[in-house]
Scaffold this motif. Structure first.
Motif, short mmCIF file in Angstrom:
data_model
loop_
_atom_site.label_atom_id
_atom_site.label_comp_id
_atom_site.label_asym_id
_atom_site.label_seq_id
_atom_site.Cartn_x
_atom_site.Cartn_y
_atom_site.Cartn_z
N THR A 98 0.87 -1.12 0.08
CA THR A 98 0.01 0.09 -0.02
C THR A 98 0.90 1.31 0.12
OG1 THR A 98 -1.75 -1.03 1.24
CG2 THR A 98 -1.74 1.13 1.14
N PHE A 99 1.91 1.27 0.83
CA PHE A 99 2.85 2.24 0.78
C PHE A 99 3.47 2.78 -0.64
CE2 PHE A 99 7.18 3.98 1.51
CZ PHE A 99 6.97 5.20 2.09
N LEU A 100 3.85 1.48 -1.31
CA LEU A 100 4.56 1.66 -2.38
C LEU A 100 3.75 1.88 -3.70
CD1 LEU A 100 7.25 -1.18 -2.08
CD2 LEU A 100 7.59 1.24 -1.88
N TRP A 101 2.53 1.23 -3.79
CA TRP A 101 1.62 1.23 -4.92
C TRP A 101 0.40 2.02 -4.84
CZ3 TRP A 101 2.53 -4.34 -4.57
CH2 TRP A 101 4.29 -4.71 -5.09
N SER A 102 -0.22 2.37 -3.67
CA SER A 102 -1.38 2.97 -3.53
C SER A 102 -1.24 4.53 -3.51
CB SER A 102 -2.08 2.48 -2.33
OG SER A 102 -3.58 2.92 -2.08
N SER A 103 -2.17 5.14 -3.77
CA SER A 103 -2.47 6.59 -3.93
C SER A 103 -2.54 7.16 -2.41
CB SER A 103 -3.34 7.17 -4.55
OG SER A 103 -4.84 6.71 -4.25
N SER A 104 -2.89 6.27 -1.63
CA SER A 104 -3.23 6.48 -0.23
C SER A 104 -2.17 5.89 0.66
CB SER A 104 -4.68 5.82 0.50
OG SER A 104 -4.61 4.54 0.35
N GLY A 105 -1.09 5.40 0.18
CA GLY A 105 0.00 4.83 0.87
C GLY A 105 0.77 5.73 1.90
N HIS A 106 0.78 6.79 1.45
CA HIS A 106 1.50 7.98 2.39
C HIS A 106 0.62 8.69 3.67
CE1 HIS A 106 5.19 7.67 0.19
NE2 HIS A 106 4.59 7.33 -0.99
N ARG A 107 -0.35 8.03 3.61
CA ARG A 107 -1.07 8.74 4.88
C ARG A 107 -0.47 8.50 6.31
NH1 ARG A 107 -7.03 6.18 4.15
NH2 ARG A 107 -5.67 4.17 4.09
N ALA A 108 -0.70 9.20 7.13
CA ALA A 108 0.00 9.09 8.35
C ALA A 108 -0.26 7.75 8.99
CB ALA A 108 -0.15 10.24 9.40
N THR A 109 -1.55 7.38 9.05
CA THR A 109 -1.70 5.88 9.72
C THR A 109 -1.22 5.04 9.00
OG1 THR A 109 -3.79 5.92 8.23
CG2 THR A 109 -3.91 6.56 10.68
N VAL A 110 -0.89 4.87 7.54
CA VAL A 110 -0.29 3.94 6.78
C VAL A 110 1.23 3.74 7.24
CG1 VAL A 110 0.52 2.63 4.72
CG2 VAL A 110 -2.00 3.60 5.10
N LEU A 111 1.78 5.10 7.31
CA LEU A 111 3.24 4.97 7.67
C LEU A 111 3.61 4.47 9.24
CD1 LEU A 111 4.15 8.48 6.13
CD2 LEU A 111 4.86 6.29 5.33
N LEU A 112 2.66 4.85 10.10
CA LEU A 112 2.67 4.46 11.30
C LEU A 112 2.68 2.74 11.59
CD1 LEU A 112 3.00 5.24 14.37
CD2 LEU A 112 0.77 5.38 14.30
N MET A 164 -5.82 -3.34 -0.62
CA MET A 164 -4.71 -2.10 -0.43
C MET A 164 -5.75 -0.89 0.11
SD MET A 164 -1.72 -2.07 -2.98
CE MET A 164 -2.76 -1.81 -4.50
N ALA A 165 -6.96 -0.83 -0.70
CA ALA A 165 -7.70 0.54 -0.16
C ALA A 165 -8.34 0.45 1.38
CB ALA A 165 -8.99 0.60 -1.12
N GLY A 166 -8.56 -0.90 1.88
CA GLY A 166 -8.89 -1.06 2.99
C GLY A 166 -7.91 -1.52 3.89
#
Length: 232
Positions: A98-112, A164-166
């Protein structure tokens, strides 16, 4: 004589000012679900270690303080490391994808979540010498990479996109499964010798003059410090 230029009255030419606190909405909205999952995690852990007994759970809850948060989370992961390993093999590759390929991958929650998952993977590998764990995780990530190489309309790739979206929901469910099914408390097991006989269990807290202990049978007992001969 050149005519004066008429002032620009187009309302769209000027930037619209932000309402008070509007710039912080995204950050707050991202971390609100994390706080909610953390609260549910705490409640489930209290009930799980109490054998889902209401009175025992209430007694256990009185031993906790705000400073116990890190110990509770880390201790729970270490106590149920087998279940954590299984879930981590699936969830961490999904987070990385998700971090590499999704547009929402760089959200703070995903990074955390990705950072915490990676740290947990390293800690489990080093602590229990389970060197196959990162290899299995990498293998699952390889499967995800092959899935992403499929045609866009392929059902596997579309399902992978939904996952990935969820990813936040998937991660939250994995964390709550750990909280609900691991009945071992977040503190080390101890053999306590008292003047009244041995007690085997977990010391949840030490207060002035007494110890709060959860026994192996999920019973909450209070021991006077003066009665304790040794702790091992």
């Amino acid at each position: 004589m050149t005519a004066d230029k008429a002032p620009d009255t187009n309302p769209t030419s000027a930037p619209t000012p932000l309402a008070p606190g509007e710039g912080k909405r995204t950050s707050t909205g991202e971390f609100a679900p994390v706080a909610a999952v953390g609260f549910v995690f705490l409640i489930l852990r209290i009930f799980a270690v109490s054998g889902y007994d209401w009175e025992t759970a209430f007694a256990v809850s009185t031993t906790l303080s705000l400073s116990d948060g890190l110990a509770l989370v880390f201790g729970s992961l270490m106590a149920g490391h087998v279940l954590v390993q299984i879930l981590l093999i699936i969830v961490l590759p999904l987070l990385i994808a998700t971090f590499l390929w999704s547009s929402s991958g760089h959200r703070a929650t995903v990074l955390l979540a990705t950072t915490l998952g990676s740290v947990t993977l390293i800690a489990l590998t080093v602590s229990f010498k389970i060197w196959w764990l990162p290899l299995a995780t990498a293998a699952v990530f390889g499967v995800f990479a092959l899935t992403r190489a499929l045609p866009v309309k392929h059902w596997l790739r579309r399902g992978f996109g939904v996952a990935m979206a969820g990813v936040g929901g998937v991660t939250a469910v994995a964390v709550l499964i750990v909280a609900a099914f691991i009945q071992t408390p977040w503190v080390p097991h101890e053999a306590i010798m008292t003047t009244h006989g041995p007690v085997s269990g977990y010391v949840l807290s030490v207060d002035s003059g007494y110890l709060n202990v959860l026994t192996d049978e999920h019973e909450f007992v209070i021991l006077n410090s003066s009665d304790v001969i040794s702790r091992k």
